[in-house]
Design an enzyme around this catalytic site. Structure first.
Site, PDB file in Angstrom:
ATOM      1  N   SER A  26       0.848  -1.189   0.000  1.00 46.17           N
ATOM      2  CA  SER A  26       0.000   0.000   0.000  1.00 46.17           C
ATOM      3  C   SER A  26       0.878   1.230   0.000  1.00 46.17           C
ATOM      4  O   SER A  26       2.014   1.201   0.510  1.00 46.17           O
ATOM      5  CB  SER A  26      -0.895   0.005   1.249  1.00 46.17           C
ATOM      6  OG  SER A  26      -1.501   1.261   1.437  1.00 46.17           O
ATOM      7  N   TYR A  60      -1.993  -0.275  10.200  1.00 51.80           N
ATOM      8  CA  TYR A  60      -2.035  -0.675   8.796  1.00 51.80           C
ATOM      9  C   TYR A  60      -0.726  -0.331   8.097  1.00 51.80           C
ATOM     10  O   TYR A  60      -0.131  -1.169   7.406  1.00 51.80           O
ATOM     11  CB  TYR A  60      -3.211   0.022   8.103  1.00 51.80           C
ATOM     12  CG  TYR A  60      -3.371  -0.345   6.647  1.00 51.80           C
ATOM     13  CD1 TYR A  60      -3.905  -1.574   6.286  1.00 51.80           C
ATOM     14  CD2 TYR A  60      -3.001   0.539   5.631  1.00 51.80           C
ATOM     15  CE1 TYR A  60      -4.069  -1.932   4.950  1.00 51.80           C
ATOM     16  CE2 TYR A  60      -3.159   0.204   4.290  1.00 51.80           C
ATOM     17  CZ  TYR A  60      -3.692  -1.030   3.955  1.00 51.80           C
ATOM     18  OH  TYR A  60      -3.838  -1.369   2.629  1.00 51.80           O
TER      19      TYR A  60
END
Length: 256
Positions: A153, A166
């Protein structure tokens, strides 16, 4: 020399190959499973929900391919270990591994993150991928052109407030994949790469940005085609990151 006819190789370049996808029941994982099936692969679809796996199976059959359904919570490390053994007994190898399953985790200041939520985020996003590598690496080395793609990501490269669990796990996944790529580079045909999907029209994205107009974002099927490209025997790069927003293959620079 391949026994697949040349015409079929062009239309279905993964014919005769076995591809495993985690988080295969929705979003990018589902779209990737279907893209691999359309390219001719037998798809080993891993997900938590049996009903959703069965729906995926119906779509894979319509695409002219076949699937093995694996209802599995990837926090179950022993289950992942058993999966590797079962795949060896049935297929004797694995050609493609797409580590897609992930959770957003808590979006809150680090000092306020609940320890259980922290542990769960690491378990799904990071530890499960290491456990999958441990289980699947021997099978991928038995392929004539093993390919592994782990989903990262853009958050891995940003220290954005409230995205801690995350972002930390995705940064760690990048080092995990790069280390694996370096370890197998000179002793196997296995190629290991990463992909940054960027903003995609998924349930996770909607959870993170509830006021965003999802119709302005690319569909999961678009990034799935990029993942498919990284899984082809003809793709020879390793230890790289494909950045879908810029449609570019990136290296990793040492911080200045």
């Amino acid at each position: 020399m391949s026994d697949i006819p040349v015409a079929d190789q062009a239309a279905r370049p993964l014919a005769g190959r076995i591809a495993l996808v985690t988080g295969a029941t929705r979003g990018i994982g589902q779209a990737t499973a279907l893209a691999l099936a359309e390219a001719g692969a037998h798809v080993v679809a891993v997900g938590r929900t049996s009903g959703a796996l069965e729906e995926l199976d119906d779509r894979i059959v319509k695409a002219g391919s076949t699937a093995t359904l694996v209802p599995l919570d990837i926090k179950d490390g022993e289950g992942i270990d058993r999966l590797g053994g079962a795949l060896y007994e049935r297929f004797g190898k694995l050609d493609v591994f797409v580590g897609n399953a992930g959770v957003l985790g808590p979006m809150t200041p680090l000092a306020q993150v609940d320890p259980k939520e922290w542990n769960d985020t690491l378990a799904v996003n990071l530890t499960a991928n290491w456990r999958l590598i441990r289980s699947l690496d021997p099978l991928l080395r038995l392929s004539t052109a093993g390919r592994a793609v782990l989903v990262s990501s853009g958050a891995a490269h940003k220290a954005r407030a409230f995205w801690g669990p995350y972002a930390v796990t995705k940064a760690a996944v990048e080092v995990l994949a790069r280390t694996w790529a370096a370890e197998v580079e000179n002793i196997s045909s296995l190629k290991v790469n990463l992909i940054n999907p960027g903003p995609i029209r998924t349930r996770m994205r909607a959870k993170a940005f509830p006021s965003e107009d999802a119709n302005t974002l690319p569909a999961p099927e678009e990034v799935a085609q990029a993942i498919l490209s990284l899984c082809l025997p003809s793709f020879e790069e390793t230890g790289r990151l494909y950045d879908f927003p810029t449609r570019g293959l990136k290296g990793f620079a040492v911080p200045a």
